[in-house]
Motif scaffolding. Structure first.
Motif, PDB file in Angstrom:
ATOM      1  N   GLN A 158      34.960  43.276 -18.673  1.00 60.90           N
ATOM      2  CA  GLN A 158      34.924  44.702 -18.985  1.00 60.90           C
ATOM      3  C   GLN A 158      35.880  45.035 -20.128  1.00 60.90           C
ATOM      4  N   THR A 159      37.043  44.391 -20.143  1.00 62.29           N
ATOM      5  CA  THR A 159      38.004  44.594 -21.228  1.00 62.29           C
ATOM      6  C   THR A 159      37.423  44.099 -22.551  1.00 62.29           C
ATOM      7  N   ALA A 160      36.727  42.950 -22.523  1.00 63.49           N
ATOM      8  CA  ALA A 160      36.100  42.424 -23.739  1.00 63.49           C
ATOM      9  C   ALA A 160      35.037  43.384 -24.263  1.00 63.49           C
ATOM     10  N   ILE A 161      34.272  43.991 -23.358  1.00 64.63           N
ATOM     11  CA  ILE A 161      33.246  44.969 -23.766  1.00 64.63           C
ATOM     12  C   ILE A 161      33.909  46.184 -24.406  1.00 64.63           C
ATOM     13  N   LEU A 162      34.946  46.704 -23.777  1.00 63.40           N
ATOM     14  CA  LEU A 162      35.643  47.869 -24.315  1.00 63.40           C
ATOM     15  C   LEU A 162      36.284  47.557 -25.667  1.00 63.40           C
ATOM     16  N   ASP A 163      36.879  46.379 -25.808  1.00 65.25           N
ATOM     17  CA  ASP A 163      37.462  45.971 -27.093  1.00 65.25           C
ATOM     18  C   ASP A 163      36.396  45.889 -28.173  1.00 65.25           C
ATOM     19  N   HIS A 164      35.247  45.331 -27.822  1.00 64.41           N
ATOM     20  CA  HIS A 164      34.140  45.232 -28.782  1.00 64.41           C
ATOM     21  C   HIS A 164      33.736  46.625 -29.271  1.00 64.41           C
ATOM     22  N   CYS A 165      33.559  47.549 -28.341  1.00 64.27           N
ATOM     23  CA  CYS A 165      33.128  48.904 -28.711  1.00 64.27           C
ATOM     24  C   CYS A 165      34.196  49.622 -29.527  1.00 64.27           C
ATOM     25  N   GLU A 166      35.460  49.438 -29.162  1.00 64.80           N
ATOM     26  CA  GLU A 166      36.542  50.081 -29.906  1.00 64.80           C
ATOM     27  C   GLU A 166      36.611  49.537 -31.333  1.00 64.80           C
ATOM     28  N   ASN A 167      36.448  48.237 -31.489  1.00 61.67           N
ATOM     29  CA  ASN A 167      36.521  47.632 -32.820  1.00 61.67           C
ATOM     30  C   ASN A 167      35.284  47.933 -33.659  1.00 61.67           C
ATOM     31  N   ALA A 168      34.145  48.142 -33.023  1.00 65.36           N
ATOM     32  CA  ALA A 168      32.927  48.478 -33.764  1.00 65.36           C
ATOM     33  C   ALA A 168      33.011  49.910 -34.281  1.00 65.36           C
TER      34      ALA A 168
END
Length: 174
Positions: A147-157
């Motif tokens: 879930q943290t990896a998903i949130l990081d991906h969205c934040e960086n995108a």
């Protein structure tokens, strides 16, 4: 500039300097989910349905793991990843629900193990260059690291949001 030779009221339409904003979809989802290599795929159209003479070319082939696929209908999903089958079906149910509720385009990436943070992170990285994606979901991912990896991906995108599954907590009262 026009010349006005007599007194009166004149209406002159002047085109605006600002161009209209083109409409774009804001609901293109990306799904990452577990899918096996050995699923039973549907038959290709026009292939003989002789049960004694089925060859691999008679069926669609499952999409490769880790490669995002543009999917525009439930039928296309079934031909690319297979229909509902025994085992982990959270990906199929999520995509079915997406199209059943009005979705028109999504990107789907199959991974061998949706509980492995490295597999999911690799799949998330494969989605990075696809600009039209606005939502990212990994159905059934309850692990905090995923879930943290998903949130990081969205934040960086910058322009994506995550759909995160929550864990159901049941309390029993005596």
């Amino acid at each position: 500039m026009p010349q006005y030779l007599s007194p009166g009221v004149y209406v002159e339409e002047v085109p605006s300097a600002a161009a209209p904003i083109a409409g774009v979809s804001t609901s293109i989802a990306a799904f990452i989910g577990q899918g096996a290599d050995n699923v039973t795929m549907p038959f290709r159209p026009g292939r003989p349905l002789d049960p004694d003479n089925i060859v691999p070319a008679d069926r669609y082939t499952v999409a490769p793991a880790g490669a995002p696929q543009l999917i525009t209908s439930w039928e296309q999903f079934k031909n690319t990843f297979g229909d509902f089958q025994a085992g982990n079906q959270t990906l199929a149910h999520a995509v079915y629900g997406y199209f059943n509720n009005g979705g028109s385009r999504c990107w789907v990436t199959r991974v061998a193990d949706a509980t492995d943070v490295n597999s999911v992170t690799s799949a998330l990285n494969s989605l990075r260059p696809i600009d039209e994606i606005t939502m990212v979901a990994v159905p059934g991912a309850l692990d905090v690291n995923i879930q943290t990896a998903i949130l990081d991906h969205c934040e960086n995108a910058g322009d994506r949001f995550a759909i995160i599954d929550g864990q159901r907590v049941t309390t029993l009262t005596p």
